[in-house]
Design a protein around this motif. Structure first.
Motif, PDB file in Angstrom:
ATOM      1  N   ILE A   5      16.251  52.200  26.470  1.00 37.30           N
ATOM      2  CA  ILE A   5      17.113  53.214  27.067  1.00 37.30           C
ATOM      3  C   ILE A   5      18.072  52.497  28.006  1.00 37.30           C
ATOM      4  N   GLY A   6      19.277  53.027  28.151  1.00 37.06           N
ATOM      5  CA  GLY A   6      20.232  52.307  28.974  1.00 37.06           C
ATOM      6  C   GLY A   6      21.353  53.171  29.500  1.00 37.06           C
ATOM      7  N   MET A   7      22.138  52.571  30.343  1.00 33.51           N
ATOM      8  CA  MET A   7      23.304  53.242  30.908  1.00 33.51           C
ATOM      9  C   MET A   7      24.370  52.192  31.177  1.00 33.51           C
ATOM     10  N   GLY A   8      25.602  52.642  31.337  1.00 37.92           N
ATOM     11  CA  GLY A   8      26.675  51.702  31.622  1.00 37.92           C
ATOM     12  C   GLY A   8      28.011  52.406  31.648  1.00 37.92           C
ATOM     13  N   GLY A   9      29.041  51.652  31.898  1.00 38.49           N
ATOM     14  CA  GLY A   9      30.365  52.228  31.931  1.00 38.49           C
ATOM     15  C   GLY A   9      31.403  51.219  32.356  1.00 38.49           C
ATOM     16  N   ARG A  10      32.598  51.720  32.614  1.00 35.32           N
ATOM     17  CA  ARG A  10      33.711  50.871  33.031  1.00 35.32           C
ATOM     18  C   ARG A  10      34.117  51.259  34.442  1.00 35.32           C
ATOM     19  N   ILE A  11      33.859  50.354  35.365  1.00 36.62           N
ATOM     20  CA  ILE A  11      34.245  50.579  36.755  1.00 36.62           C
ATOM     21  C   ILE A  11      35.626  49.993  37.013  1.00 36.62           C
ATOM     22  N   MET A  12      35.830  48.758  36.562  1.00 38.22           N
ATOM     23  CA  MET A  12      37.096  48.070  36.777  1.00 38.22           C
ATOM     24  C   MET A  12      37.947  47.988  35.510  1.00 38.22           C
ATOM     25  N   ARG A  13      37.309  47.961  34.358  1.00 37.97           N
ATOM     26  CA  ARG A  13      38.043  47.769  33.104  1.00 37.97           C
ATOM     27  C   ARG A  13      38.660  49.095  32.652  1.00 37.97           C
ATOM     28  N   ARG A  14      39.675  49.550  33.335  1.00 34.22           N
ATOM     29  CA  ARG A  14      40.289  50.845  33.040  1.00 34.22           C
ATOM     30  C   ARG A  14      41.770  50.737  32.683  1.00 34.22           C
ATOM     31  N   GLY A  15      42.339  49.563  32.883  1.00 34.51           N
ATOM     32  CA  GLY A  15      43.767  49.426  32.654  1.00 34.51           C
ATOM     33  C   GLY A  15      44.117  49.121  31.214  1.00 34.51           C
ATOM     34  N   ALA A  16      45.397  48.885  30.985  1.00 32.12           N
ATOM     35  CA  ALA A  16      45.866  48.521  29.657  1.00 32.12           C
ATOM     36  C   ALA A  16      45.393  47.111  29.292  1.00 32.12           C
ATOM     37  N   ASP A  17      45.153  46.915  28.006  1.00 28.99           N
ATOM     38  CA  ASP A  17      44.780  45.603  27.477  1.00 28.99           C
ATOM     39  C   ASP A  17      43.536  45.015  28.134  1.00 28.99           C
ATOM     40  N   THR A  18      42.554  45.872  28.413  1.00 27.05           N
ATOM     41  CA  THR A  18      41.274  45.367  28.933  1.00 27.05           C
ATOM     42  C   THR A  18      40.161  45.520  27.912  1.00 27.05           C
ATOM     43  N   GLY A  19      40.534  45.790  26.654  1.00 28.20           N
ATOM     44  CA  GLY A  19      39.523  45.900  25.614  1.00 28.20           C
ATOM     45  C   GLY A  19      38.763  47.200  25.675  1.00 28.20           C
ATOM     46  N   ASP A  20      37.659  47.274  24.919  1.00 30.20           N
ATOM     47  CA  ASP A  20      36.918  48.531  24.838  1.00 30.20           C
ATOM     48  C   ASP A  20      35.462  48.410  25.269  1.00 30.20           C
TER      49      ASP A  20
END
Length: 435
Positions: free
Chosen positions: A262-277
């Motif tokens: 089981i896990g969790m996660g997300g994007r805290i800083m990687r929100r801008g353009a050209d930061t991948g997925d």
């Protein structure tokens, strides 16, 4: 290596030593000890690929690089020039044996090489490994070895085929080849911390590298230059990097296969353009059939606290194993602190492979089972964090990420940017719904 060092490897399950194996097949080629030149082929001329060539040449004076493959022609030429500056005539790649393009790896495998180094993005690892074994080549496969369950299945089949043919297969999970890590694990197996109850794998670091878009680049060119930032090619930070700490935990625990994650996660800083997925934060908890657990924590945020350590907690003490053999220590009644390696693990893994090839079958090494298990566990974590569901090993094996139907620079990748240049994770083919 000395006989004593070989025994250490045997104790820790890194190598399989046998008498001559009956029906050994393609891999049972006789080499005249260290005097016989072994011919290497390189697939993937990036930093890791060139580094692997250098590591092999550092531990064996009679190896030559004779063929190479690279998707970007200018990158391949630059890599060969740099290697030749360092190793001179031992870099014997010519214009005719430096292959460029999506099918370049096939041309390397068609040459008369003895061993091939697979150092492309891990998306390509399963098919290249399968075809390398089919071509009768010994293999060094960088970690990780797949991005989804479909790839894990292919890797396991290729590893079994390698055994049948007597072809040696070494993984780039380098900690298993670091003597400080080996010594510490052996102490743990001898009871220094009692029975391992739980483990923690931390890989906390800064942001991943990225290359700016170039004028004239297609979307496929851009993503191939920045593969580490895209799930379909890297299968997340947990698989690309945290796998080192996870693999050490599994090694110490006896390489069990988890029953669920089981896990969790997300994007805290990687929100801008050209930061991948991919995510920049992820935490995954694994359960094993015997009740033990493993917690894996990944983060890639600038300015935050960092650590690349595996922690093992037992009934009589606990242990810390730093990455590539740094600061390996046991705490408790049987305290122990490992010294530094005389040969770096990144070199030792190649020495083990080359020595096994030279033995003509007297010594055999195949890391296929554990490299697939460790990679598969990381893929489970990625799916669990993306979906918010409890994921089993069997479900992971059925997972398949979207892939391009054909290969050219004009092919559209599975994930594309929106008008703001932001990417959304491509949904896999078996029906997972991502959060």
């Amino acid at each position: 290596m000395s006989k004593t060092h070989r025994r250490d490897f045997l104790k820790q399950g890194t190598m399989i030593s046998t008498a001559m194996l009956a029906g050994f097949g393609a891999g049972n080629r006789v080499y005249a000890g260290e005097s016989q030149v072994l011919k290497i082929g390189l697939i993937g001329c990036g930093g890791r690929g060139c580094g692997a060539v250098g590591d092999a040449m550092s531990v064996d004076p009679n190896v030559k690089l004779v063929a190479a493959a690279e998707i970007f022609g200018e990158k391949g030429e630059a890599a060969m020039a740099l290697l030749k500056e360092r190793f001179g005539e031992r870099i014997a790649v010519t214009k005719e044996t430096l292959f460029v393009g999506f099918d370049a790896y096939k041309k390397v495998l068609a040459t008369d090489i003895d061993v091939v180094i697979l150092a492309t993005p891990q998306y390509f690892r399963p098919i290249m490994l399968k075809e390398a074994i089919a071509a009768g080549k010994h293999v060094f496969a960088e970690k990780p070895v797949a991005v989804d369950g479909a790839g894990i299945r292919m890797v396991l089949e290729a590893a079994e085929e390698a055994k049948k043919k007597g072809l040696n297969l070494v993984s780039g999970l380098v900690n298993r080849y670091c003597t400080p890590s080996q010594e510490t694990i052996q102490k743990i197996r001898d009871g220094a911390i009692g029975e391992i109850i739980t483990a923690k794998a931390n890989r906390m670091g800064g942001p991943l590298w990225a290359h700016a878009r170039r004028e004239g680049d297609t979307e496929m060119m851009y993503q191939m230059r920045n593969w580490v930032n895209f799930c379909w090619m890297a299968s997340e930070y947990i698989n690309d990097v945290t796998i080192h700490q996870i693999d050490v935990a599994l090694w110490a625990m006896g390489d069990p296969t988890p029953v669920a994650a089981i896990g969790m996660g997300g994007r805290i800083m990687r929100r801008g353009a050209d930061t991948g997925d991919i995510y920049d934060s992820m935490a995954v908890s694994y359960d094993f059939a015997d009740g033990r657990t493993l917690q894996a924590n990944s983060r890639q945020i600038p300015g935050a606290w960092g650590e690349a350590v595996t922690w093992l907690y037992g009934t009589k003490g606990y242990a810390r194993l730093g990455n590539v053999g740094w600061n390996c220590e046991i705490f408790g009644e049987q305290a122990f602190k490992a010294g530094r390696a005389t040969i770096p693990g990144v070199q030792m893994e190649h020495k083990v492979l080359l020595d096994a090839i030279r033995s003509g079958g007297q010594t055999y090494v195949n890391n296929g089972a554990y490299m697939a298990n460790s990679t598969g566990l990381c893929i489970m974590g990625r799916i669990a964090a993306y979906t918010g569901k409890k994921v089993t090993w069997e479900e992971m094996l059925q997972d398949e990420l979207p892939k391009p139907e054909n290969w050219s620079w004009d092919t559209l990748p599975p994930t594309l940017p929106n008008e703001a240049g932001q990417y959304k994770i491509a949904v896999p083919t078996i029906g997972w719904e991502y959060l």
